[in-house]
Design an enzyme around this catalytic site. Structure first.
Site, PDB file in Angstrom:
ATOM      1  N   ASP A 106       0.840  -1.192   0.000  1.00  0.00           N
ATOM      2  CA  ASP A 106       0.000   0.000   0.000  1.00  0.00           C
ATOM      3  C   ASP A 106       0.878   1.246   0.000  1.00  0.00           C
ATOM      4  O   ASP A 106       2.018   1.218   0.470  1.00  0.00           O
ATOM      5  CB  ASP A 106      -0.892  -0.041   1.253  1.00  0.00           C
ATOM      6  CG  ASP A 106      -2.070   0.905   1.178  1.00  0.00           C
ATOM      7  OD1 ASP A 106      -2.432   1.329   0.070  1.00  0.00           O
ATOM      8  OD2 ASP A 106      -2.655   1.190   2.242  1.00  0.00           O
ATOM      9  N   HIS A 107       0.361   2.329  -0.515  1.00  0.00           N
ATOM     10  CA  HIS A 107       0.948   3.680  -0.487  1.00  0.00           C
ATOM     11  C   HIS A 107       2.469   3.758  -0.344  1.00  0.00           C
ATOM     12  O   HIS A 107       2.989   3.873   0.765  1.00  0.00           O
ATOM     13  CB  HIS A 107       0.317   4.500   0.640  1.00  0.00           C
ATOM     14  CG  HIS A 107      -1.105   4.879   0.358  1.00  0.00           C
ATOM     15  ND1 HIS A 107      -1.462   5.848  -0.545  1.00  0.00           N
ATOM     16  CD2 HIS A 107      -2.261   4.387   0.858  1.00  0.00           C
ATOM     17  CE1 HIS A 107      -2.778   5.944  -0.591  1.00  0.00           C
ATOM     18  NE2 HIS A 107      -3.292   5.067   0.254  1.00  0.00           N
ATOM     19  N   GLU A 179      -2.361   8.154   6.236  1.00  0.00           N
ATOM     20  CA  GLU A 179      -2.372   6.736   6.583  1.00  0.00           C
ATOM     21  C   GLU A 179      -0.944   6.240   6.702  1.00  0.00           C
ATOM     22  O   GLU A 179      -0.176   6.291   5.738  1.00  0.00           O
ATOM     23  CB  GLU A 179      -3.121   5.920   5.519  1.00  0.00           C
ATOM     24  CG  GLU A 179      -3.205   4.436   5.852  1.00  0.00           C
ATOM     25  CD  GLU A 179      -4.020   3.660   4.833  1.00  0.00           C
ATOM     26  OE1 GLU A 179      -4.715   2.725   5.243  1.00  0.00           O
ATOM     27  OE2 GLU A 179      -3.956   3.993   3.639  1.00  0.00           O
ATOM     28  N   HIS A 225      -8.845   9.111   3.778  1.00  0.00           N
ATOM     29  CA  HIS A 225      -8.451   8.125   4.789  1.00  0.00           C
ATOM     30  C   HIS A 225      -8.983   8.534   6.162  1.00  0.00           C
ATOM     31  O   HIS A 225      -9.023   9.709   6.496  1.00  0.00           O
ATOM     32  CB  HIS A 225      -6.923   8.020   4.864  1.00  0.00           C
ATOM     33  CG  HIS A 225      -6.304   7.468   3.624  1.00  0.00           C
ATOM     34  ND1 HIS A 225      -5.308   8.117   2.938  1.00  0.00           N
ATOM     35  CD2 HIS A 225      -6.553   6.330   2.934  1.00  0.00           C
ATOM     36  CE1 HIS A 225      -4.954   7.391   1.886  1.00  0.00           C
ATOM     37  NE2 HIS A 225      -5.700   6.306   1.865  1.00  0.00           N
ATOM     38  N   HIS A 263      -9.791   3.997  -2.359  1.00  0.00           N
ATOM     39  CA  HIS A 263      -9.024   4.197  -1.132  1.00  0.00           C
ATOM     40  C   HIS A 263      -9.882   4.956  -0.128  1.00  0.00           C
ATOM     41  O   HIS A 263     -10.815   5.653  -0.483  1.00  0.00           O
ATOM     42  CB  HIS A 263      -7.741   4.980  -1.416  1.00  0.00           C
ATOM     43  CG  HIS A 263      -6.641   4.137  -1.955  1.00  0.00           C
ATOM     44  ND1 HIS A 263      -5.344   4.227  -1.513  1.00  0.00           N
ATOM     45  CD2 HIS A 263      -6.647   3.167  -2.905  1.00  0.00           C
ATOM     46  CE1 HIS A 263      -4.589   3.359  -2.163  1.00  0.00           C
ATOM     47  NE2 HIS A 263      -5.359   2.714  -3.015  1.00  0.00           N
ATOM     48  N   ASN A 285     -10.110  -0.305  -0.081  1.00  0.00           N
ATOM     49  CA  ASN A 285      -9.237  -0.374   1.082  1.00  0.00           C
ATOM     50  C   ASN A 285     -10.021  -0.139   2.362  1.00  0.00           C
ATOM     51  O   ASN A 285     -10.857   0.759   2.443  1.00  0.00           O
ATOM     52  CB  ASN A 285      -8.126   0.682   0.973  1.00  0.00           C
ATOM     53  CG  ASN A 285      -7.101   0.328  -0.078  1.00  0.00           C
ATOM     54  OD1 ASN A 285      -7.329  -0.532  -0.921  1.00  0.00           O
ATOM     55  ND2 ASN A 285      -5.971   1.000  -0.045  1.00  0.00           N
TER      56      ASN A 285
END
Length: 359
Positions: A106-107, A179, A225, A263, A285
């Site tokens: 992720d990210h 996040e 997020h 997301h 997500n």
């Protein structure tokens, strides 16, 4: 069960593509759950097995570091080895849960490109030994950088990933909030026009990346997020529809040619989730909600048995508390909380009962 099926376990390469296509064709999406240790990985697989849903397990860089152990002195090594260890854990056990698991990271922003490249080093070694990659997909989130750099760097990394049958997830537009150290706290008072991706940018990405290999797009349509007060986050799923239509018209493709990612799914309106899935979202997500789902039962267990967390033996009546302060007791409570929350997620996303796993 759908006609197409793949072997249960971690899916990569053509099996991963089949999984994505099955979701888009079937009009459902998979929860993509961030994990930090074996408890959370096992809970996700148990939840998927219970729901008869395939699922996506993913790790942020800090999640990988925590998996390796907070005491590891070399933080970069911890990020790499912990992430690798998590993938190996899933490869060993996923088949025995009888569902398909896609392993993602992720990210990864600009500073974390070396993390992705180190994971690809490990993935190439794994590919040489097993004929498949360690992960199904990695994500590059270069949405904070100029789009020319974002797309050129994504193309460079995808060239390498395509050689070992991996998919790349990119981000266009900025998903609000923070996040695991990526991004910044969402300001509910600001004009957040940057939270909406332009379809023309998505077309640019498709033009460049589609000839190279398999990829997905986290296109921002107001998603954020974390969890915020109702009404302060304005989701506009029609942006996804417009992006799909532009690519379809330009390249004369079938419906919903893009593989889209949602997301910041925690706390989103269910109607907006359903609408987004209808526009080709195959992955949503979920992290904030599952963190709370794990922690709340642990907190309740401690509150219900306070003396067990103060004394090994009750100082007043001599009652031994070993059976209560055994970490397996409260960790299991946390796992069951995640299992329950993911039943709801699979229901909302339509993946419940739709596993394509066989064997």
């Amino acid at each position: 069960m759908p006609q197409k099926s793949v072997r249960a376990g971690v899916v990569t390469g053509e099996s991963y593509k089949t999984l994505v296509d099955a979701a888009k064709t079937g009009g459902y999406a998979f929860p993509a759950v961030n994990v930090v240790g074996t408890n959370s990985i096992n809970a996700v697989m148990e939840a998927a097995a219970q729901a008869r849903s395939d699922i996506i397990i993913q790790l942020s860089n800090s999640g990988g570091a925590f998996f390796a152990g907070a005491g590891m002195a070399d933080s970069f090594q911890a990020k790499v080895l912990g992430t690798v260890s998590a993938a190996q854990h899933a490869h060993l056990l996923a088949q025995h849960y009888g569902i398909c698991v896609a392993m993602h990271t992720d990210h990864a922003n600009r500073e974390l490109i070396p993390w992705i490249e180190a994971l690809l080093d490990e993935g190439e070694k794994y590919y040489e030994q097993h004929g498949k990659p360690l992960f199904s997909s990695h994500m590059l989130d270069l949405s904070a950088d100029p789009i020319d750099f974002n797309l050129s760097e994504c193309a460079r990394i995808l060239e390498r990933m395509a050689k070992i049958d991996m998919s790349l997830e990119i981000e266009l537009g900025v998903t609000g909030g923070e996040e695991d150290g990526i991004g910044s706290e969402f300001d509910e008072a600001e004009d957040n026009s940057k939270l909406y991706t332009q379809p023309e940018d998505v077309l640019r990405a498709y033009n460049l990346l589609n000839p190279i290999g398999h990829f997905s797009v986290a296109a921002s349509f107001g998603n954020v997020h974390g969890v915020y007060k109702p009404g302060n986050v304005k989701l506009r799923p029609e942006i996804l529809k417009n992006s799909q239509s532009l690519v379809q018209k330009t390249h004369s493709t079938g419906e919903n040619p893009l593989n889209l990612v949602f997301h910041g799914g925690s706390g989103s309106e269910k109607a907006k989730i359903t609408e987004a899935v209808g526009y080709g979202v195959f992955k949503m997500n979920i992290d904030t909600d599952t963190q709370f789902a794990f922690s709340a039962p642990v907190g309740k267990f401690v509150n219900d048995n306070p003396k067990a967390f103060l004394y090994q033996v009750d100082p007043e009546d001599g009652t031994p508390y070993k059976k209560l302060y055994d970490p397996r007791k409260y960790l299991r409570a946390g796992e069951l909380g995640v299992v329950a929350r993911l039943q709801e997620a699979c229901e909302d996303l339509g993946s419940k009962g739709n596993s394509i796993a066989e064997g």
